[in-house]
Design a protein around this motif. Structure first.
Motif, PDB file in Angstrom:
ATOM      1  N   ASP A  76       0.837  -1.215   0.000  1.00  0.00           N
ATOM      2  CA  ASP A  76       0.000   0.000   0.000  1.00  0.00           C
ATOM      3  C   ASP A  76       0.867   1.258   0.000  1.00  0.00           C
ATOM      4  O   ASP A  76       0.625   2.191  -0.772  1.00  0.00           O
ATOM      5  CB  ASP A  76      -0.879   0.027   1.265  1.00  0.00           C
ATOM      6  CG  ASP A  76      -2.300  -0.481   1.007  1.00  0.00           C
ATOM      7  OD1 ASP A  76      -2.658  -0.697  -0.170  1.00  0.00           O
ATOM      8  OD2 ASP A  76      -3.041  -0.652   1.992  1.00  0.00           O
ATOM      9  N   ALA A  77       1.884   1.282   0.864  1.00  0.00           N
ATOM     10  CA  ALA A  77       2.740   2.474   0.990  1.00  0.00           C
ATOM     11  C   ALA A  77       3.535   2.725  -0.285  1.00  0.00           C
ATOM     12  O   ALA A  77       3.937   3.848  -0.568  1.00  0.00           O
ATOM     13  CB  ALA A  77       3.695   2.320   2.173  1.00  0.00           C
ATOM     14  N   ARG A  78       3.764   1.672  -1.050  1.00  0.00           N
ATOM     15  CA  ARG A  78       4.527   1.781  -2.299  1.00  0.00           C
ATOM     16  C   ARG A  78       3.628   1.954  -3.517  1.00  0.00           C
ATOM     17  O   ARG A  78       4.114   1.916  -4.647  1.00  0.00           O
ATOM     18  CB  ARG A  78       5.414   0.537  -2.459  1.00  0.00           C
ATOM     19  CG  ARG A  78       6.618   0.562  -1.514  1.00  0.00           C
ATOM     20  CD  ARG A  78       7.206  -0.829  -1.284  1.00  0.00           C
ATOM     21  NE  ARG A  78       8.385  -0.783  -0.442  1.00  0.00           N
ATOM     22  CZ  ARG A  78       8.371  -0.602   0.882  1.00  0.00           C
ATOM     23  NH1 ARG A  78       7.212  -0.448   1.510  1.00  0.00           N
ATOM     24  NH2 ARG A  78       9.490  -0.564   1.572  1.00  0.00           N
ATOM     25  N   THR A  79       2.327   2.094  -3.293  1.00  0.00           N
ATOM     26  CA  THR A  79       1.372   2.249  -4.394  1.00  0.00           C
ATOM     27  C   THR A  79       0.487   3.456  -4.114  1.00  0.00           C
ATOM     28  O   THR A  79      -0.634   3.324  -3.639  1.00  0.00           O
ATOM     29  CB  THR A  79       0.492   0.967  -4.517  1.00  0.00           C
ATOM     30  OG1 THR A  79       1.313  -0.195  -4.390  1.00  0.00           O
ATOM     31  CG2 THR A  79      -0.226   0.921  -5.853  1.00  0.00           C
ATOM     32  N   PRO A  80       0.981   4.664  -4.398  1.00  0.00           N
ATOM     33  CA  PRO A  80       0.186   5.854  -4.047  1.00  0.00           C
ATOM     34  C   PRO A  80      -1.150   5.935  -4.789  1.00  0.00           C
ATOM     35  O   PRO A  80      -2.100   6.474  -4.258  1.00  0.00           O
ATOM     36  CB  PRO A  80       1.091   7.030  -4.456  1.00  0.00           C
ATOM     37  CG  PRO A  80       2.443   6.467  -4.674  1.00  0.00           C
ATOM     38  CD  PRO A  80       2.287   5.004  -4.962  1.00  0.00           C
ATOM     39  N   SER A  81      -1.215   5.416  -6.006  1.00  0.00           N
ATOM     40  CA  SER A  81      -2.443   5.552  -6.786  1.00  0.00           C
ATOM     41  C   SER A  81      -3.529   4.625  -6.246  1.00  0.00           C
ATOM     42  O   SER A  81      -3.363   3.398  -6.232  1.00  0.00           O
ATOM     43  CB  SER A  81      -2.166   5.203  -8.249  1.00  0.00           C
ATOM     44  OG  SER A  81      -3.347   4.783  -8.893  1.00  0.00           O
ATOM     45  N   PRO A  82      -4.677   5.180  -5.821  1.00  0.00           N
ATOM     46  CA  PRO A  82      -5.758   4.306  -5.343  1.00  0.00           C
ATOM     47  C   PRO A  82      -6.278   3.398  -6.441  1.00  0.00           C
ATOM     48  O   PRO A  82      -6.714   2.276  -6.155  1.00  0.00           O
ATOM     49  CB  PRO A  82      -6.836   5.280  -4.856  1.00  0.00           C
ATOM     50  CG  PRO A  82      -6.486   6.619  -5.406  1.00  0.00           C
ATOM     51  CD  PRO A  82      -5.019   6.611  -5.714  1.00  0.00           C
ATOM     52  N   ARG A  85      -3.971   0.508  -6.344  1.00  0.00           N
ATOM     53  CA  ARG A  85      -4.197  -0.339  -5.158  1.00  0.00           C
ATOM     54  C   ARG A  85      -5.425  -1.225  -5.362  1.00  0.00           C
ATOM     55  O   ARG A  85      -5.411  -2.412  -5.032  1.00  0.00           O
ATOM     56  CB  ARG A  85      -4.372   0.531  -3.899  1.00  0.00           C
ATOM     57  CG  ARG A  85      -3.104   1.249  -3.460  1.00  0.00           C
ATOM     58  CD  ARG A  85      -3.188   1.734  -2.017  1.00  0.00           C
ATOM     59  NE  ARG A  85      -4.208   2.740  -1.763  1.00  0.00           N
ATOM     60  CZ  ARG A  85      -4.046   4.055  -1.891  1.00  0.00           C
ATOM     61  NH1 ARG A  85      -2.883   4.535  -2.296  1.00  0.00           N
ATOM     62  NH2 ARG A  85      -5.025   4.890  -1.616  1.00  0.00           N
ATOM     63  N   ALA A 201      11.543   0.398  -3.023  1.00  0.00           N
ATOM     64  CA  ALA A 201      10.373   1.283  -3.131  1.00  0.00           C
ATOM     65  C   ALA A 201      10.415   2.045  -4.447  1.00  0.00           C
ATOM     66  O   ALA A 201       9.906   3.165  -4.541  1.00  0.00           O
ATOM     67  CB  ALA A 201      10.333   2.232  -1.941  1.00  0.00           C
ATOM     68  N   ALA A 202      11.034   1.444  -5.464  1.00  0.00           N
ATOM     69  CA  ALA A 202      11.230   2.151  -6.742  1.00  0.00           C
ATOM     70  C   ALA A 202       9.896   2.563  -7.349  1.00  0.00           C
ATOM     71  O   ALA A 202       8.971   1.759  -7.435  1.00  0.00           O
ATOM     72  CB  ALA A 202      11.978   1.243  -7.712  1.00  0.00           C
ATOM     73  N   SER A 203       9.809   3.823  -7.739  1.00  0.00           N
ATOM     74  CA  SER A 203       8.531   4.333  -8.217  1.00  0.00           C
ATOM     75  C   SER A 203       8.642   4.875  -9.641  1.00  0.00           C
ATOM     76  O   SER A 203       9.709   5.262 -10.095  1.00  0.00           O
ATOM     77  CB  SER A 203       8.043   5.454  -7.298  1.00  0.00           C
ATOM     78  OG  SER A 203       8.903   6.568  -7.386  1.00  0.00           O
ATOM     79  N   ALA A 204       7.500   4.876 -10.320  1.00  0.00           N
ATOM     80  CA  ALA A 204       7.404   5.381 -11.690  1.00  0.00           C
ATOM     81  C   ALA A 204       6.279   6.412 -11.718  1.00  0.00           C
ATOM     82  O   ALA A 204       5.114   6.046 -11.809  1.00  0.00           O
ATOM     83  CB  ALA A 204       7.107   4.236 -12.651  1.00  0.00           C
ATOM     84  N   LEU A 207       3.458   6.068 -14.317  1.00  0.00           N
ATOM     85  CA  LEU A 207       2.557   4.917 -14.153  1.00  0.00           C
ATOM     86  C   LEU A 207       1.475   5.248 -13.133  1.00  0.00           C
ATOM     87  O   LEU A 207       0.309   4.892 -13.297  1.00  0.00           O
ATOM     88  CB  LEU A 207       3.325   3.672 -13.695  1.00  0.00           C
ATOM     89  CG  LEU A 207       4.201   2.952 -14.714  1.00  0.00           C
ATOM     90  CD1 LEU A 207       4.851   1.731 -14.060  1.00  0.00           C
ATOM     91  CD2 LEU A 207       3.405   2.530 -15.940  1.00  0.00           C
TER      92      LEU A 207
ATOM     93  N   ASP B 167       6.083   5.244   0.799  1.00  0.00           N
ATOM     94  CA  ASP B 167       7.498   4.891   0.654  1.00  0.00           C
ATOM     95  C   ASP B 167       7.790   4.841  -0.839  1.00  0.00           C
ATOM     96  O   ASP B 167       7.342   3.933  -1.536  1.00  0.00           O
ATOM     97  CB  ASP B 167       7.789   3.538   1.326  1.00  0.00           C
ATOM     98  CG  ASP B 167       9.286   3.278   1.453  1.00  0.00           C
ATOM     99  OD1 ASP B 167      10.080   3.944   0.751  1.00  0.00           O
ATOM    100  OD2 ASP B 167       9.664   2.396   2.248  1.00  0.00           O
ATOM    101  N   GLU B 169      10.765   5.695  -3.988  1.00  0.00           N
ATOM    102  CA  GLU B 169      12.129   6.047  -4.376  1.00  0.00           C
ATOM    103  C   GLU B 169      12.164   6.285  -5.884  1.00  0.00           C
ATOM    104  O   GLU B 169      11.657   5.489  -6.655  1.00  0.00           O
ATOM    105  CB  GLU B 169      13.110   4.942  -4.010  1.00  0.00           C
ATOM    106  CG  GLU B 169      14.549   5.317  -4.374  1.00  0.00           C
ATOM    107  CD  GLU B 169      15.535   4.252  -3.919  1.00  0.00           C
ATOM    108  OE1 GLU B 169      15.919   4.269  -2.746  1.00  0.00           O
ATOM    109  OE2 GLU B 169      15.888   3.394  -4.743  1.00  0.00           O
ATOM    110  N   LEU B 221      -3.851   8.578   0.064  1.00  0.00           N
ATOM    111  CA  LEU B 221      -2.984   7.438   0.376  1.00  0.00           C
ATOM    112  C   LEU B 221      -3.728   6.498   1.320  1.00  0.00           C
ATOM    113  O   LEU B 221      -4.799   6.833   1.828  1.00  0.00           O
ATOM    114  CB  LEU B 221      -1.686   7.936   1.017  1.00  0.00           C
ATOM    115  CG  LEU B 221      -0.822   8.822   0.111  1.00  0.00           C
ATOM    116  CD1 LEU B 221       0.406   9.330   0.870  1.00  0.00           C
ATOM    117  CD2 LEU B 221      -0.383   8.062  -1.141  1.00  0.00           C
TER     118      LEU B 221
END
Lengths: 224, 252
Positions: A76-82, A85, A201-204, A207, B167, B169, B221
């Motif tokens: 959840d914390a690594r997927t900001p888009s609802p 999720r 926690a790599a983010s795009a 996306l 979280d 990065e 969030l």
């Protein structure tokens, strides 16, 4: 246990609903960011090193026996888009159903009880691998491969791209996929001792932003 | 090894008369802190870069602690520019924010610019009590005008009441994992930013997801927090969309 179970789980025809999702490719095609095989490759490469790496590490951690509820919160914390999720949970629920019928296990039963609306799909994938007698690396391979095979297949339909070209893109990404899986497996298996913060926690950004735009479309070919 | 080590510290507490005191305001080397005029019950601090940097091998840290009932706003006088140094090592910039229950922090620094040849790891960790409030802006500009970017790896972790709500990065520039400039990640955009807003009332009344402009979204969030995520061709246009988001959230 034997490798054959990995082929069953990784098979695109495994009935877990993944074919209805483009992994963000539909939005990227509509926005003009994917117009051919070269763009598809760059898209898949970016997705592999971000969402793919995170999913692979979550799957590896779940397969290694880390607490699924903790992993689900980390997802959840690594997927900001609802929208993403929601997609991850829907795919998780579909996979839970397929997995419980395929490799019955008390852990999958417990997961279904704790998350009636579905846990994040990579967490379910890791537990499914575990139920099938597979290891963390196998789970990471499934997750990392899914992160690129979904968009590649979708773009064949969206752009009428030559399927041979799409498959060649996947083949060219294979060495990088191996490296992502190595990193994900190391991180995932460390969770039980070092905690959830060791997960990547790599983010795009595109996306995540694109998924919100896509979810608001009135008509879509793919669910995500 | 080598490079500059510097840790600046800010401590804000409620002064008991409806205002905010700053019992801790420690500048260190290139990180100079200046208290500016308070606005209402909110203390204000500006981070003044007394030298350029961080350069390769430098390790900078800024720590801010906001006590219960205190309100603090921190900005910076100018953009931070990551530059290559004499030392080949990467530079590190760590920001550590602690906000107690009933405390409020607005962390609104100017952008970080990743200049060609630089290699910087930025880590921002915000730990909030269950009733704490936060507005945090983070902007990264890849390269000065017309310049190739350096390598930049930036992680942002926000915890509320011990639970991680965000979280993320982002790694970009030469040497970053592939695809960072492709259609899934930045697609040629040279500015990327996030705005995190934490408010206890979001637990029961989360913001609705909303598209802002061409490449920005406001999202709720999983927790009492909202995020604006944006990419833009340049820093100016990024600021415009993040300012628009502040207006949508009634924060300006």
């Amino acid at each position: 246990m034997g490798r054959a179970a990995l082929l069953v789980l990784a098979d695109g025809r495994f009935p877990a609903g993944g074919h209805a999702h483009s992994g963000g490719a539909e939005e990227a095609v509509k926005a003009g960011r994917i117009t051919g095989a070269a763009d598809l490759e760059a898209f898949c490469r970016g997705r592999l090193h971000t969402a793919g790496l995170v999913a692979a590490a979550l799957a590896a951690a779940a397969a290694a026996g880390a607490d699924p509820a903790g992993l689900d919160a980390a997802a959840d914390a690594r997927t900001p888009s609802p929208a993403l999720r929601l997609t991850a949970r829907r795919l998780g629920r579909q996979l839970t159903r397929a997995a419980r019928a395929t490799w019955p296990s008390p852990e999958l039963d417990a997961l279904a009880g704790t998350f009636p609306k579905g846990a994040h799909q990579p967490v379910v994938l890791g537990l499914t691998a575990r139920a099938a007698g597979l290891g963390p690396e196998d789970a990471a391979y499934c997750a990392a491969y899914e992160s690129v095979s979904g968009p590649a297949t979708a773009v064949v339909r969206l752009l009428g791209l030559d399927p041979f070209e799409a498959t060649a893109v996947l083949a060219r990404l294979a060495p990088e996929l191996d490296r992502v899986v190595d990193r994900a497996t190391v991180a995932g298996t460390a969770v039980r001792t070092a905690g959830l913060d060791t997960l990547p926690a790599a983010s795009a950004p595109l996306l995540e932003i694109g998924a919100e735009a896509h979810a608001a479309w009135p008509v879509r070919l793919f669910a995500s | 090894m080598g490079g500059v080590r510097a840790v600046a510290r800010i401590g804000a507490t409620a002064d008991g008369r409806g205002g905010t005191a700053l019992p801790v305001l420690e500048s260190d080397g290139p990180l100079a802190l200046r208290r500016t005029r308070a606005v209402g019950d909110e203390a204000r601090v500006v981070l003044v870069g007394a030298m350029s940097g961080p350069l390769g091998g430098d390790r900078f840290a800024v720590e801010a602690e906001v006590g219960s009932g205190a309100r603090l706003r921190v900005g910076s006088a100018a953009a931070t520019i990551a530059l290559p140094g004499q030392i080949k090592d990467a530079a590190h910039y760590d920001v550590r924010l602690d906000v107690a229950d009933e405390g409020e922090l607005h962390w609104l620094p100017e952008p970080l610019i990743s200049a060609r040849g630089s290699d910087l790891y930025v880590t921002t960790r915000a730990d909030l009590g269950p009733g704490a409030r936060l507005v945090l802006r983070e902007e990264q500009v890849l390269g000065r005008v017309g310049e190739e970017p350096g390598r930049l790896t930036s992680r942002l972790v926000v915890r509320v009441g011990g639970r991680t709500v965000l979280d993320q990065e982002l790694a970009c520039g030469p040497g970053a994992p592939g695809g960072w400039d492709g259609p899934a990640v930045l697609a040629g955009h040279r500015a990327v930013g996030q705005l995190v807003v934490v408010r206890p009332e979001f637990a029961t009344h989360p913001v609705g997801a909303q598209i802002l402009g061409e490449h920005a979204a406001l999202v709720p969030l999983a927790g009492p927090a909202a995020l604006v995520s944006a990419v833009a061709p340049d820093g100016l246009r990024l600021r415009r969309v993040l300012d628009e988001a502040l207006t949508v959230l009634h924060l300006r």
